[in-house]
Scaffold this motif. Structure first.
Motif, PDB file in Angstrom:
ATOM      1  N   GLU A  29       0.811  -1.213   0.000  1.00 11.74           N
ATOM      2  CA  GLU A  29       0.000   0.000   0.000  1.00 11.74           C
ATOM      3  C   GLU A  29       0.849   1.269   0.000  1.00 11.74           C
ATOM      4  O   GLU A  29       0.541   2.244  -0.696  1.00 11.74           O
ATOM      5  N   LYS A  69      -5.771   0.916  -2.719  1.00 12.55           N
ATOM      6  CA  LYS A  69      -4.994   1.198  -1.509  1.00 12.55           C
ATOM      7  C   LYS A  69      -5.628   0.584  -0.267  1.00 12.55           C
ATOM      8  O   LYS A  69      -4.960   0.400   0.751  1.00 12.55           O
ATOM      9  N   SER A  70      -6.902   0.266  -0.348  1.00  8.91           N
ATOM     10  CA  SER A  70      -7.593  -0.355   0.784  1.00  8.91           C
ATOM     11  C   SER A  70      -7.045  -1.747   1.089  1.00  8.91           C
ATOM     12  O   SER A  70      -7.223  -2.263   2.190  1.00  8.91           O
ATOM     13  N   GLY A  71      -6.390  -2.372   0.082  1.00 10.92           N
ATOM     14  CA  GLY A  71      -5.892  -3.734   0.248  1.00 10.92           C
ATOM     15  C   GLY A  71      -6.524  -4.720  -0.703  1.00 10.92           C
ATOM     16  O   GLY A  71      -6.053  -5.850  -0.847  1.00 10.92           O
ATOM     17  N   SER A  85      -2.898  -6.823   5.700  1.00  8.56           N
ATOM     18  CA  SER A  85      -1.738  -6.217   6.345  1.00  8.56           C
ATOM     19  C   SER A  85      -1.470  -4.810   5.815  1.00  8.56           C
ATOM     20  O   SER A  85      -1.590  -4.554   4.613  1.00  8.56           O
ATOM     21  N   LYS A  86      -1.082  -3.921   6.691  1.00 11.76           N
ATOM     22  CA  LYS A  86      -0.674  -2.571   6.313  1.00 11.76           C
ATOM     23  C   LYS A  86       0.843  -2.409   6.386  1.00 11.76           C
ATOM     24  O   LYS A  86       1.369  -1.326   6.162  1.00 11.76           O
TER      25      LYS A  86
END
Length: 262
Positions: A29, A69-71, A85-86
């Motif tokens: 991200e 970008k949220s995943g 995961s971020k």
């Protein structure tokens, strides 16, 4: 929205014979430039007619990849899923992947064995970057095979390094394990198939199906266009290698992909 609908149309176009990669490979991200990142392209491949075949075929299909970008992600190689995961060094989540069809008509050596249809496989993945160049990768998928109860588990290691600003090479080694239901669908011969095909009955047990080494070279032509060329070589293992219709235990795939990033 129009771009996303185009992705879905491409997925339906190629779903009959395309196959999702064993591992998820997405951009963390923190490195995504936009909220929605879209790539379109085309792939050409030279592959065995089926796993274990000593005959080859040429194939071409559209490539697509979208990452949020949220995943969330949706692509021809990664499937449809979500990375929870971020952390840039860690990826884990759930996804739907595709196991490609094996049509009896593809080779005379499959006559009497019947078709194994394309399957949608729910599963999970986890990747851990050990450094800028090395990562451990894994995935589990369920739902392939004749009765959609095939289970696969893949583990491996990935190496990637930049040769220059526009050139990058990558390599992955992996082992794949499958349950008996998967092996029976793709390598087994039951009584009915034996009578129709002439092959002896064969009931494989669960175990490691193959070890595979893949390598690729990515050439970024500019900020939007890129070409990826590579090859993979496998070594069939265990009961998969002993199937009566396996004539090549070392299948090789060669591919080239051209993409445009929006």
């Amino acid at each position: 929205m129009k771009k996303i609908l185009a992705m879905i149309a491409l997925a339906l176009t190629s779903a009959a014979w395309a196959q999702t990669s064993e591992f998820v490979n997405t951009i963390p991200e923190a490195y995504l430039q936009k909220d929605t990142n879209v790539t379109l392209g085309a792939a050409a491949l030279s592959v065995p007619k089926y796993t274990g075949s000593d005959e080859r075929r040429l194939a071409a299909y559209p490539m697509f990849d979208v990452q949020w970008k949220s995943g969330a992600f949706f692509s021809a190689t990664n499937g449809l899923g979500y990375n929870f995961s971020k952390k840039p060094a860690l990826q884990y989540g759930l996804r739907l992947s595709l196991e490609g069809a094996r049509d009896e008509s593809r080779s005379s050596k499959l006559n009497g064995l019947g078709d194994v249809n394309t399957a949608v496989e729910p599963g999970a993945f986890a990747n851990l970057s050990l450094s800028e160049n090395y990562a451990l990768v894994s995935s589990v998928r369920y739902g392939s095979g004749t009765d959609h109860n095939g289970l696969q588990f893949s583990v491996g290691g990935r190496f990637s390094t930049a040769l220059s600003e526009n050139h990058r090479i990558s390599a992955t080694v992996r082992a794949n394990w499958a349950n008996s239901a998967y092996l029976q669908s793709y390598f087994g011969v039951n009584a009915q198939q034996s009578a129709a095909s002439g092959y002896n009955q064969f009931t494989p047990s669960s175990g490691v199906t193959d070890i595979k080494l893949s390598a690729s070279w990515r050439w970024a032509l500019d900020s939007n266009w890129s070409i990826v060329t590579g090859a993979s070589a496998s070594r069939l293992q265990g009961d998969a290698s002993r199937s009566p219709f396996v004539f090549q235990k070392n299948p090789v795939t060669v591919f080239s992909v051209t993409t445009y990033r929006f």
